[in-house]
Structures are given as C-alpha cells and as structure tokens.
Design a protein around this motif. Structure first.
Motif, mmCIF file in Angstrom:
data_model
loop_
_atom_site.group_PDB
_atom_site.id
_atom_site.type_symbol
_atom_site.label_atom_id
_atom_site.label_comp_id
_atom_site.label_asym_id
_atom_site.label_seq_id
_atom_site.Cartn_x
_atom_site.Cartn_y
_atom_site.Cartn_z
ATOM 1 N N GLN B 59 0.562 -1.307 0.229
ATOM 2 C CA GLN B 59 -0.009 0.161 0.190
ATOM 3 C C GLN B 59 0.851 1.118 -0.210
ATOM 4 O O GLN B 59 0.608 2.438 -0.303
ATOM 5 N N GLU B 60 2.178 1.237 0.431
ATOM 6 C CA GLU B 60 3.226 2.413 0.399
ATOM 7 C C GLU B 60 3.058 2.965 -0.833
ATOM 8 O O GLU B 60 3.729 4.000 -1.272
ATOM 9 N N ILE B 61 2.930 1.819 -2.218
ATOM 10 C CA ILE B 61 3.284 2.349 -3.603
ATOM 11 C C ILE B 61 2.440 2.267 -4.599
ATOM 12 O O ILE B 61 0.863 1.446 -4.389
ATOM 13 N N ASN B 62 2.025 3.770 -4.687
ATOM 14 C CA ASN B 62 1.203 4.838 -5.143
ATOM 15 C C ASN B 62 0.936 3.988 -6.972
ATOM 16 O O ASN B 62 1.982 4.490 -7.677
ATOM 17 N N MET B 63 -0.078 3.775 -6.787
ATOM 18 C CA MET B 63 -0.761 2.571 -8.343
ATOM 19 C C MET B 63 0.094 4.048 -9.870
ATOM 20 O O MET B 63 -0.781 3.378 -10.787
ATOM 21 N N GLN B 64 -1.029 4.680 -9.320
ATOM 22 C CA GLN B 64 -1.281 5.977 -9.602
ATOM 23 C C GLN B 64 -0.788 5.593 -11.611
ATOM 24 O O GLN B 64 -1.612 6.081 -12.989
ATOM 25 N N ASP B 65 0.582 5.961 -11.628
ATOM 26 C CA ASP B 65 1.675 5.635 -12.575
ATOM 27 C C ASP B 65 1.408 4.730 -13.893
ATOM 28 O O ASP B 65 1.108 4.260 -15.107
ATOM 29 N N SER B 128 0.701 -8.082 -2.689
ATOM 30 C CA SER B 128 1.383 -7.128 -3.848
ATOM 31 C C SER B 128 0.714 -6.861 -5.121
ATOM 32 O O SER B 128 0.503 -6.504 -5.422
ATOM 33 N N TYR B 131 -3.272 -6.364 -5.214
ATOM 34 C CA TYR B 131 -2.552 -4.621 -5.198
ATOM 35 C C TYR B 131 -2.613 -4.818 -6.555
ATOM 36 O O TYR B 131 -3.480 -3.321 -6.475
ATOM 37 N N SER B 135 -5.791 -3.120 -8.716
ATOM 38 C CA SER B 135 -5.627 -1.863 -9.504
ATOM 39 C C SER B 135 -5.575 -1.760 -11.406
ATOM 40 O O SER B 135 -6.174 -0.335 -11.253
ATOM 41 N N LYS B 211 5.789 1.013 -10.884
ATOM 42 C CA LYS B 211 5.408 1.195 -9.713
ATOM 43 C C LYS B 211 5.409 -0.520 -9.976
ATOM 44 O O LYS B 211 5.252 -0.964 -8.228
#
Lengths: 147, 349
Positions: B59-65, B128, B131, B135, B211
């Motif tokens: 969850q610390e890694i922002n998947m937006q990109d 992960s 996760y 996304s 990411k």
C-alpha cells in the motif's frame, strides 16, 4: 618486503578470496599477514609495503560498518608510499555490484599508490583464480627491479 | 544418530527442563524460549535483522502511474503481465503456509523466528500481486486469471515438482523429507521467480509499469535473503546430521535443481516467446548461471558451465531508482572522492 591483507567477510566468500590472494603472495616470497578486520589497528599500516583490503558490499553497494575504521585509517595515517590493492566479492543481483570496492578504490587512489582492483561474484570460481594471480602479479610488479 | 526416515515429532511449545540455546536445529533439546543473545548460530541474528530491515508494504506504493500506463501496453504485454502475476501469486501462496508448517519441527527457536518472518514476507508478496491486479483489472477478470493459472498445464507441471515434496513432508515429516523440502524451496524462491522477474524488469527498462517493478524489486530483495537463509539451513542440517550428508542426497540436489532449471526454461519459452527484446537463448544461460549460484550457496560445485551474468539488468533497483529516503539507524557518510578508473594508471580486474 612485507604485505598485509585486511579483510571482512560474512558469508565466507571474501575470506576465501583473501586466502587465495594470501597464497599467491607467498609465491613471490613476500611475507604476508592475513588480518581479519576485528584484529586491525590503524598504526599497523606502517609495518607494510603492500596493503590489500578485502570487503564485501552491503545493501545499496555500501561499505560494511566494520570496514569504516579501515577506510578512515587510510585517510588519517601517512600512507602515501604504500602500494595498495582492493578486492571484494558481491552479488550482481544487487545494485552497485561490489560497490564497497569502488568506494575504497576512489579513496585509495588519492591517499596511496593504488595498483589494482578485483571484483568477484560470490564464491571464487576457476576463472577467478587466474584473476587472483594477476592481482598479485600487479602488486609485486610495483617492486620489480628496473634494470 | 539421526534416523533420516523416522518422523520428527511436533515439538511442545515449552520444555522448561531444556536449555534455551538449542542443541540442534532438528531433534534437538530446546526450552522453546528464545533469547537472541544466546543462540547456537549467532549469525542468524544478523540475518533476522536484515530481513526486518527489508520491511515494506504494498500500500505504500502509489499505483497511479501504472494505472495510467496500463492501456498503452500491447495486448500481448497485458496478457503476459496478468499471467505472470497470477503464476507468481500461486507460488507465494504455497510458500506462506509451508514456512509456518516447518516451524513445528525445527527445534532451534531462532530458526523458528526466521521462518516466521519469511512467512510474513511471503504473505506481503501475495498481497502485492492482488494489489497490482486490483489497480488494473476488475474482480471478474482477476478471478478468470487465477482460474487460468490453476488450469494452465505448464504452471501445474512446474508447481508439481514443488508440491510433491511439500506434500510428502506434510504426510510424513522426516529429516530426509525436510531436506528435500528445503531444496525445493530453493527452487521455488531461487529459480522459479526469475522468468517473471525478467518480464517486469524488461518493462521497466522501457520505462513501463515502474510501480509494479518497484514491488517486484522489493520481492526479489526478500527472496534473495530467503534463498540465502534456506541454503544456510541446508548446510547446517547436513553438518549436524551427517546421515543426511550422503552422495545420494548431493545427487538429489543436482537432479532436482536441474529439473527446476529445465522447467524454468520451458516456462520462459512459453511465456516470454512473444516479448520482443528478451533473448530466450540468453535467458536459458541466465537460468543456468542462476542455478550455479544456488549450488555454490549450499557449498556444492557448479553444475553448468561457468559464465558471467548474461542478463545483468535483472537486479534489485538501487535506492536512488526507488527514490527511497534512507531510513537507516545511522547516517550514511557522504564521501567526497572523485570516481577513478583504470585510465588513472591502475588495473581493474
């Protein structure tokens, strides 16, 4: 002529490499002391004409904590005349393969007569034995009599 | 003397009459209490610390990109991406319960603690993958992809090698089967992940899905420590129990790892064949290079020809690449020396 090999090892790879280098040095009839880092004192540096340092690398290609003292000893002591070599083992699956060798290399180049560097992946292999021999050849050649 | 085929008994939680420092990693006497300052293999404390220092969470890694980039991937890339993702998830799903299962039969409390940490990390890896999937695709497709992984004959064939050994230990937990389980665990963590890693790092080389590859990089860093720990476990197991240290068992290691190597090559032929920029022949040599590393980690000789790393770009990201701010307990010293090379008059070997 006297030589020292100062080294640190966790998994045994660097200590194996240190022993191979030590054996090669003895072929030049150079008296060589093998010094694990926990037995090292900065003033010892003055006893030697050749000093080689062996280190593994940590995490992001960094110096292991216990090698800091050795690193600083070369910066603080008068070692301009000493011929040095730096060797190490590493794992190319990490960034900055053998990064600690590079960190030592740049410093030893400034403060000493750096002759040679050597990187080995994990346990030394057949092919690495030749490279160890070359490493010692290079160190000894600094002292060859020019006729 | 160890009876290699005699079942290990499940250890009692506490054995107050035994010492805290275990007398053996299996069949040893151990109170069950763990004092890290009094353990049989002090280097295990360092290893434990290293594992903890790797701590991360998905969850610390922002998947937006990656979410934005997903649609720019080709249909082939998308398909392979999802198949590799679920295949890796299925491997980690095996590993979490197996590591906790082993804990019941290992007598040294420090090893138990390390198995617990490994198990926790495998659970994070598993999460992960979920996760990442959440996304980029809806639940319906996620489920289809997991079904696909379950049914894929190639995936099943690969998993079978591991499963047979893990199940055999569950059925009858003998020292011999524990040894075999450990070797197969090295196959799983140290060989089977790499075609998948190659794919994600390959995308990263093209600046795609960074990411996801950041997570893959964290996973690889963990798995490297796990494979290292298990190799240490094998060495200690063989040293403490010379009855296990036989020609047949050494042969077993070569044969089983070789089987995994062949299966990984087959898998790569199948899953990476349409990916431009990954040379399958080169990947075959890579898997052999990788297996040689594993052999040497457990103190055996190379089985395949000695060669340098043929795919150096498959590696853990540097801190700088991950924009990681150092959370070390001590500050890294800044060093002011200029980078020098062999052109400065010394030899670089």
């Amino acid at each position: 002529m006297k030589a020292a090999i100062i080294y640190s090892s966790v998994t045994g790879n660097t200590s194996t490499l240190a022993e191979i280098i030590c054996e090669n040095m003895s072929k030049y009839t150079i008296e060589t002391d093998l010094i694990p880092v926990d037995e090292f004192h900065p003033e010892q540096l003055h006893n030697y004409d050749i000093v080689t340092v062996g280190t593994y690398s940590w995490d992001n290609g960094e110096l292991p904590l216990e090698m800091e003292e050795v690193f600083e000893a070369f910066e603080d002591e008068e070692v301009k005349h000493i011929t040095t070599g730096i060797f190490g083992t590493g794992d190319s699956f990490y960034p900055y393969y053998c990064g600690a060798v590079d960190i030592f290399r740049d410093m030893l180049y400034v403060h000493t007569n750096l002759a040679v560097t050597l990187k080995v992946e994990l346990t030394p292999q057949e092919e690495d034995l030749h490279r160890c021999k070359k490493f010692c050849d290079r160190l000894a050649s600094e002292f060859a009599v020019v006729s | 003397m160890t009876q290699v085929d005699q079942s290990l008994s499940k250890i009692k939680l506490l054995n107050p009459t035994y010492p805290n420092k275990a007398t053996g990693i299996i069949n040893g006497e151990s109170s069950g209490l763990l004092n890290w300052n009094d353990i049989a293999y002090p280097q295990m404390y360092d290893l434990y610390q290293t594992l903890l220092a790797n701590f991360w969470k998905a969850q610390e890694i922002n998947m937006q990109d990656d979410i934005k980039q997903w649609d720019s991937l080709s249909e082939t890339e998308k398909d392979i991406f999802l198949r590799i993702n679920t295949q890796l998830a299925s491997l980690d799903s095996l590993q979490t319960p197996t590591m906790t299962h082993v804990m019941d039969y290992v007598t040294d409390s420090s090893f138990k603690a390390i198995f617990a940490v490994i198990s926790q990390q495998e659970a994070v890896h598993n999460e992960s993958y979920s996760y990442i999937l959440s996304s980029i695709v809806p639940l319906r497709e996620q489920n289809e992809r997991f079904d696909q992984a379950k049914e894929d004959p190639m995936v099943r064939k690969r998993n079978q090698l591991i499963l047979d050994s893990y199940e055999a230990f569950r059925e009858n937990p003998t020292p011999q089967r524990l040894f075999e389980l450990a070797i197969n665990s090295i196959n799983l963590e140290g060989i089977y992940f790499y075609a998948g890693f190659a794919f994600f790092y390959h995308l990263a080389r093209k600046q795609k899905m960074l990411k996801t590859s950041t997570m893959i990089s964290y996973i690889q860093r963990d798995e490297m420590q796990h494979a290292y720990f298990v190799s240490q476990f094998v060495r200690i197991l063989l040293t403490e129990n010379p009855e296990l240290n036989t020609k047949e068992n050494i042969q077993y290691v070569y044969q089983t790892v070789d089987k995994a190597v062949q299966l990984e090559k087959e898998w790569a032929d199948y899953i990476l064949k349409d990916i431009e920029g990954i040379d399958i022949g080169e990947f075959h040599s890579y898997v052999e290079y990788l297996a040689n590393k594993r052999f040497r980690q457990i103190g055996l000789d190379n089985f395949y020809p000695e060669r340098d790393n043929p795919m150096e770009w498959i590696h853990v990201f540097s801190d700088e690449m991950m924009n990681e701010t150092k959370s070390d307990f001590f500050e890294q010293k800044s060093r002011t020396y200029t980078k020098v090379s062999s052109s400065n008059g010394f030899d670089e070997l």
